[in-house]
Design an enzyme around this catalytic site. Structure first.
Site, PDB file in Angstrom:
ATOM      1  N   ASP A  56      40.929 -30.289  69.084  1.00  0.00           N
ATOM      2  CA  ASP A  56      42.387 -30.141  68.976  1.00  0.00           C
ATOM      3  C   ASP A  56      42.999 -29.938  70.363  1.00  0.00           C
ATOM      4  O   ASP A  56      44.220 -29.892  70.508  1.00  0.00           O
ATOM      5  CB  ASP A  56      42.774 -29.021  68.004  1.00  0.00           C
ATOM      6  CG  ASP A  56      42.310 -27.646  68.468  1.00  0.00           C
ATOM      7  OD1 ASP A  56      41.559 -27.553  69.462  1.00  0.00           O
ATOM      8  OD2 ASP A  56      42.694 -26.652  67.810  1.00  0.00           O
ATOM      9  N   SER A  57      42.161 -29.868  71.396  1.00  0.00           N
ATOM     10  CA  SER A  57      42.671 -29.904  72.769  1.00  0.00           C
ATOM     11  C   SER A  57      43.465 -31.183  73.011  1.00  0.00           C
ATOM     12  O   SER A  57      44.225 -31.263  73.977  1.00  0.00           O
ATOM     13  CB  SER A  57      41.518 -29.806  73.767  1.00  0.00           C
ATOM     14  OG  SER A  57      40.495 -30.712  73.446  1.00  0.00           O
ATOM     15  N   ASP A  95      37.670 -31.367  64.910  1.00  0.00           N
ATOM     16  CA  ASP A  95      38.241 -30.025  64.975  1.00  0.00           C
ATOM     17  C   ASP A  95      39.299 -29.903  63.885  1.00  0.00           C
ATOM     18  O   ASP A  95      40.200 -30.743  63.803  1.00  0.00           O
ATOM     19  CB  ASP A  95      38.938 -29.874  66.331  1.00  0.00           C
ATOM     20  CG  ASP A  95      38.588 -28.579  67.027  1.00  0.00           C
ATOM     21  OD1 ASP A  95      37.916 -27.731  66.415  1.00  0.00           O
ATOM     22  OD2 ASP A  95      38.987 -28.440  68.193  1.00  0.00           O
ATOM     23  N   LYS A 125      34.741 -28.538  62.840  1.00  0.00           N
ATOM     24  CA  LYS A 125      34.653 -27.294  63.613  1.00  0.00           C
ATOM     25  C   LYS A 125      35.822 -26.403  63.235  1.00  0.00           C
ATOM     26  O   LYS A 125      36.952 -26.886  63.122  1.00  0.00           O
ATOM     27  CB  LYS A 125      34.673 -27.577  65.122  1.00  0.00           C
ATOM     28  CG  LYS A 125      34.611 -26.294  65.950  1.00  0.00           C
ATOM     29  CD  LYS A 125      34.357 -26.576  67.423  1.00  0.00           C
ATOM     30  CE  LYS A 125      35.559 -26.973  68.208  1.00  0.00           C
ATOM     31  NZ  LYS A 125      36.695 -26.002  68.193  1.00  0.00           N
ATOM     32  N   GLU A 127      37.563 -22.403  64.082  1.00  0.00           N
ATOM     33  CA  GLU A 127      37.556 -21.273  65.009  1.00  0.00           C
ATOM     34  C   GLU A 127      37.531 -19.950  64.237  1.00  0.00           C
ATOM     35  O   GLU A 127      38.148 -19.828  63.173  1.00  0.00           O
ATOM     36  CB  GLU A 127      38.801 -21.322  65.907  1.00  0.00           C
ATOM     37  CG  GLU A 127      38.829 -22.535  66.822  1.00  0.00           C
ATOM     38  CD  GLU A 127      39.999 -22.512  67.801  1.00  0.00           C
ATOM     39  OE1 GLU A 127      40.742 -21.503  67.839  1.00  0.00           O
ATOM     40  OE2 GLU A 127      40.160 -23.509  68.535  1.00  0.00           O
ATOM     41  N   GLU A 192      32.928 -19.994  73.606  1.00  0.00           N
ATOM     42  CA  GLU A 192      33.879 -20.334  74.672  1.00  0.00           C
ATOM     43  C   GLU A 192      34.377 -19.072  75.383  1.00  0.00           C
ATOM     44  O   GLU A 192      34.732 -18.067  74.742  1.00  0.00           O
ATOM     45  CB  GLU A 192      35.080 -21.084  74.079  1.00  0.00           C
ATOM     46  CG  GLU A 192      36.135 -21.417  75.139  1.00  0.00           C
ATOM     47  CD  GLU A 192      37.194 -22.418  74.697  1.00  0.00           C
ATOM     48  OE1 GLU A 192      37.115 -22.899  73.551  1.00  0.00           O
ATOM     49  OE2 GLU A 192      38.083 -22.722  75.516  1.00  0.00           O
TER      50      GLU A 192
HETATM   51  O1  KIV Z   1      39.431 -28.568  71.231  1.00  0.00           O
HETATM   52  C1  KIV Z   1      38.509 -28.547  72.045  1.00  0.00           C
HETATM   53  O2  KIV Z   1      38.439 -29.329  72.979  1.00  0.00           O
HETATM   54  C2  KIV Z   1      37.480 -27.526  71.873  1.00  0.00           C
HETATM   55  C3  KIV Z   1      36.423 -27.448  72.914  1.00  0.00           C
HETATM   56  C4  KIV Z   1      36.982 -26.824  74.116  1.00  0.00           C
HETATM   57  C5  KIV Z   1      35.218 -26.737  72.434  1.00  0.00           C
HETATM   58  O3  KIV Z   1      37.518 -26.800  70.942  1.00  0.00           O
END
Ligand code: KIV
Length: 309
Positions: A56-57, A95, A125, A127, A192
């Site tokens: 989600d970055s 994510d 993924k 969090e 992280e």
């Molecule tokens: O969204 C992302 O890029 C991440 C990584 C930094 C692990 O969660």
């Protein structure tokens, strides 16, 4: 317009979630990177990276938001589909964005199913120490990657992007959360923004692999944001980032060169132009055997031979 040649050839051995666990058992480091679109995902996969995270970055590095909170499930699905089309070998992890699993377990499960069913994700993924959700997803046959420590979706609660687990109590809690996620069925764990010593302790006590970002060298694998790796972030990098290339410089120079060529009428050349067939001067019909009758003859032939598993 651009003609993209799709990948051909025998399928590579696919990386799976159990394969990551086996890599940990064998002491083989796991390489991971984020990717958000077809072309970069294809380069990352062809370079032999084991795990591709559609992170989600992308809210920040692709869509230009200030943090990761704004990206929607539909946007994440759109990017995950593009990545999935490119990847032959790596494990594709999607994510789940902020808000898509913060309500009821049923909502979290339904959204995770969308990533698998509609976008081809092979794991999701999430969090935080959402142990019940990890259990529910695992029971629903959806592999889960956990994410602990500096969790960017908690930016407001954390008061910024701060290194986590810096006290004995916070470290004890993080280790307990990691064990709980592993017991609930998580197949891997992203760590992280935590001290190296904490990441090393968690890595040593878990059977599932840990994948670190800003968590030191003792994790079972490492992940970086693709745009950090190649300098496409327009900001000074964090301490843990190592830049392996300067795509900004490369792209800037190519774009400026192109603009100059256009401005000086140096592009396109006669060789880069299509021409009328000789027959056109005798009769107006287009000759279909003429080399200039198709945009890219080689690409058309390759499309004919292409097949994907
Ligand atoms: O969204 C992302 O890029 C991440 C990584 C930094 C692990 O969660």
């Amino acid at each position: 317009m651009s003609l993209t040649q799709l990948p051909a050839g025998a399928p590579a051995t696919k990386v799976t979630m159990p394969a990551l666990a086996e890599m940990k058992r064998q002491g083989k480091p796991i390489s991971a990177l984020t990717a958000y679109d077809y072309s970069t995902a294809r380069l990352v996969d062809e370079a032999g990276i084991d795990l591709l995270l559609v992170g989600d970055s992308l809210a920040m590095v692709v869509l230009g938001h200030e943090n990761t909170l704004a990206v929607t499930t539909d946007e994440m699905l759109h990017h995950t589909r593009a990545v999935r089309r490119a990847v032959r070998r790596a494990l594709v992890v999607a994510d789940m964005p902020f808000g898509s699993y913060h309500g009821t377990l049923a909502e979290g499960l339904a959204n995770a199913v969308r990533f698998v069913k509609e976008a081809g994700a092979e794991a999701v993924k999430i969090e935080g120490a959402r142990v019940e959700l990890v259990r529910a997803l695992t029971e629903a046959e959806i592999p889960v990657v956990g994410h602990l420590g500096l969790t960017p979706q908690s930016v407001h609660r954390m008061g910024g992007y701060r290194v986590q687990a810096r006290t004995a109590e916070a470290m004890r809690q993080l280790r307990a959360d990691a064990r709980a996620l592993a017991r609930a069925g998580a197949g891997a764990l992203v760590l992280e923004g935590i001290p190296r010593e904490v990441a090393a302790a968690i890595t040593a006590e878990l059977e599932i692999p840990t994948i670190g970002i800003g968590a030191g060298p003792d994790c079972d694998g490492q992940i970086l944001v693709f745009h950090d790796l190649v300098n496409l972030t327009f900001a000074p990098p964090a301490k843990f980032v190592r830049r392996y290339g300067d795509a900004a410089a490369l792209l800037r120079s190519a774009i400026e060169h192109y603009r100059e060529d256009v401005e000086h009428r140096a592009f396109p050349s006669d060789q880069e132009s299509y021409h009328l067939p000789k027959s056109a001067f005798a009769a107006p019909a287009v000759d279909s055997d003429d080399a200039d009758a198709v945009v890219n003859r080689d690409a058309l032939q390759d499309f004919g031979e292409f097949s994907r598993p």
